[in-house]
Each structure stands twice: as structure tokens, then as C-alpha cells.
Design an enzyme around this catalytic site. Structure first.
Site, mmCIF file in Angstrom:
data_model
loop_
_atom_site.group_PDB
_atom_site.id
_atom_site.type_symbol
_atom_site.label_atom_id
_atom_site.label_comp_id
_atom_site.label_asym_id
_atom_site.label_seq_id
_atom_site.Cartn_x
_atom_site.Cartn_y
_atom_site.Cartn_z
ATOM 1 C CG HIS A 161 -2.010 -0.930 1.269
ATOM 2 N ND1 HIS A 161 -2.271 -1.740 2.356
ATOM 3 C CD2 HIS A 161 -2.976 -1.219 0.351
ATOM 4 C CE1 HIS A 161 -3.340 -2.484 2.097
ATOM 5 N NE2 HIS A 161 -3.779 -2.194 0.892
ATOM 6 C CB CYS A 248 -3.063 -1.938 8.999
ATOM 7 S SG CYS A 248 -1.755 -1.731 7.797
#
Length: 254
Positions: A161, A248
Site C-alpha cells: 500500500h 492498518c
């Protein structure tokens, strides 16, 4: 400023998690849960009220709740994760997040993961990755433009990401792995480089003026502290085996 940190418990099935760049290594579930609890304690110590959604063993990656939504002051956008196995996670998150924000949604066939979205003031930098499509980026741009936000698409190389490659750690500072993202895109921001021996160390979670950061990544942590940044170190090694970082594991709602 009051902050709510929405988290989700560690599934007993986390060893079946999605992996893109990492090598599958056994995850100690009880240790992962203890580390997640320490992370929640760190959030609470920084003034966050914790709202934990129970674990759901149907979804091995559900602890990585960041990917399910993009939270802004005016609204929250429920994403459509790039991994099909994760799309069932959304309803439980939307039910809680809807208590705090008006909800919008990314519609099929577009995909976008929250871990690909880095907000810097009124600009949302969005990683173009296997998890986030150009259609997802375009839909997000259209949804948030009425609120005065801009979207800039960013090419990401070698990591899962965008926020694996760069996160905000100060009023004017970003923590970055330059091998995974071009620094020139972030013109005007001061760059702190991760230690060469810790390529995965660019993921940090800024809460107020403090930064939550993995305890295991000591060399990059010392770099942050040398810049005068208050670092709250938390053990994060087990969830890192599932390609998870400290951003996250929560959705922060101001």
C-alpha cells in the site's frame, strides 16, 4: 480534540491472511492478540476512546480495519477492498462508523483500500496498486470534491500500500522509503528516510503530536526521536507477518 479509534479483534484464522509481498510465516495468534491489545492501550494513552468490533473468523484480515473506510471530517467513504476475500468485512464497520459520519460508498467494479490513502491536509494521495484501481481513485475524487478535497494518484512500487511507503509523522514531516514511492510527488514536505536495514519502517500512526511505531524497528525509531518526535513504541511483529502496520489496525474518527 476528542478522537474515537475503531478497531477490530484478531481473527483465529489470521494465518489464512492475504499476502502479496511477504513470505508466509506462522503467526502466533495469542501473541498477535496481546500485541493488538498493547496497540489499543497506546491509542487510549493518547486520548482515544476505543470502539472495538469483535473478531470474525470468516475474515482472516479483518484486524486491518483501515482498509475498509476513508474517514474525513465531513463524511466517511466505505471502500471496496481489492482482495475479494475482504469485502464481507464492510458491513460491520459501516454499522459502527455510521454512528459518527454520513457514509458514501465505492461501487463495483472499482476497488480501493484505505491503506492506499494518505491524507495531508485537504489533499488525499492515493496509491495506484493491485488493491486500488484507477476507477476507485476516480470515484473517490468525485465523492469528496464537493467538500474541498483534491485527490492525487501516486504510483507505488514494491510494497502493498501507499502507507507502507510513506506516512505523516510531524507538522511538516513524512517518513518514507524512497525505493517504493517518488519523493518529488510530496513537494514541500520534509522527508525523513527509513533506515536502509528497515525497509518496512515507513508506516507510522500520528495521533496529535505523537507517533505510534513498531517497537521492533529500532533504528528508524531513533531517527524519529532525533527529529524531536515523541514515539510510542508498540510490539507489532506478529501482525507484520500478515503485511500489517500500525496504521492498518484502526480507523481514527475526530
Amino acid at each position: 480534540m476528542k478522537r474515537i479509534a475503531i478497531t477490530r479483534g484478531v481473527s483465529a484464522t489470521i494465518n489464512d491472511c492475504e499476502l502479496t509481498h511477504g513470505t508466509r510465516t506462522p503467526i502466533d495468534i495469542e501473541r498477535a492478540r496481546a500485541q493488538h491489545a498493547a496497540y489499543e492501550s497506546a491509542l487510549a494513552s493518547l486520548g482515544c476512546e476505543i470502539r472495538r468490533i469483535p473478531a470474525d473468523d470468516r475474515y482472516p484480515d479483518a484486524v486491518f480495519i483501515e482498509d475498509t473506510a476513508i474517514v474525513l471530517d465531513e463524511l466517511a467513504v466505505i471502500t471496496r477492498p481489492g482482495a475479494e476475500s475482504r469485502r464481507g468485512e464492510l458491513d460491520a464497520v459501516a454499522a459502527v462508523l455510521g454512528e459518527y459520519r454520513t457514509l458514501a460508498r465505492i461501487e463495483a467494479p472499482a476497488t480501493i483500500d484505505g491503506g492506499d490513502v494518505l491524507q495531508l491536509e485537504n489533499v488525499l494521495y492515493v496509491g495506484r496498486t493491485p488493491r486500488t484501481s484507477d476507477d476507485g481513485i476516480a470515484q473517490l475524487r468525485d465523492l469528496i470534491a464537493p467538500y474541498g478535497y483534491r485527490v492525487i494518484a501516486v504510483d507505488v512500487h514494491g510494497c502493498l500500500h501507499l502507507k507502507s511507503a510513506v506516512t505523516r509523522v510531524g507538522a511538516d514531516a513524512l517518513l518514507m522509503n524512497r525505493q517504493w514511492v517518488w519523493p518529488s510527488i510530496f513537494d514541500g514536505w520534509r522527508i525523513i528516510d527509513v533506515d536502509d536495514g528497515e525497509p518496512s519502517a515507513a508506516n507510522a500512526l500520528r495521533i496529535g503530536e505523537s507517533v505510534i511505531f513498531p517497537k521492533e524497528l529500532t533504528r528508524t525509531r531513533r531517527k524519529l526521536e532525533a527529529e524531536g518526535i515523541e514515539v510510542i513504541a508498540v510490539p507489532a511483529g506478529e501482525l507484520a507477518k500478515a503485511e500489517g502496520g500500525v496504521t492498518c489496525c484502526s480507523l481514527i474518527v475526530k
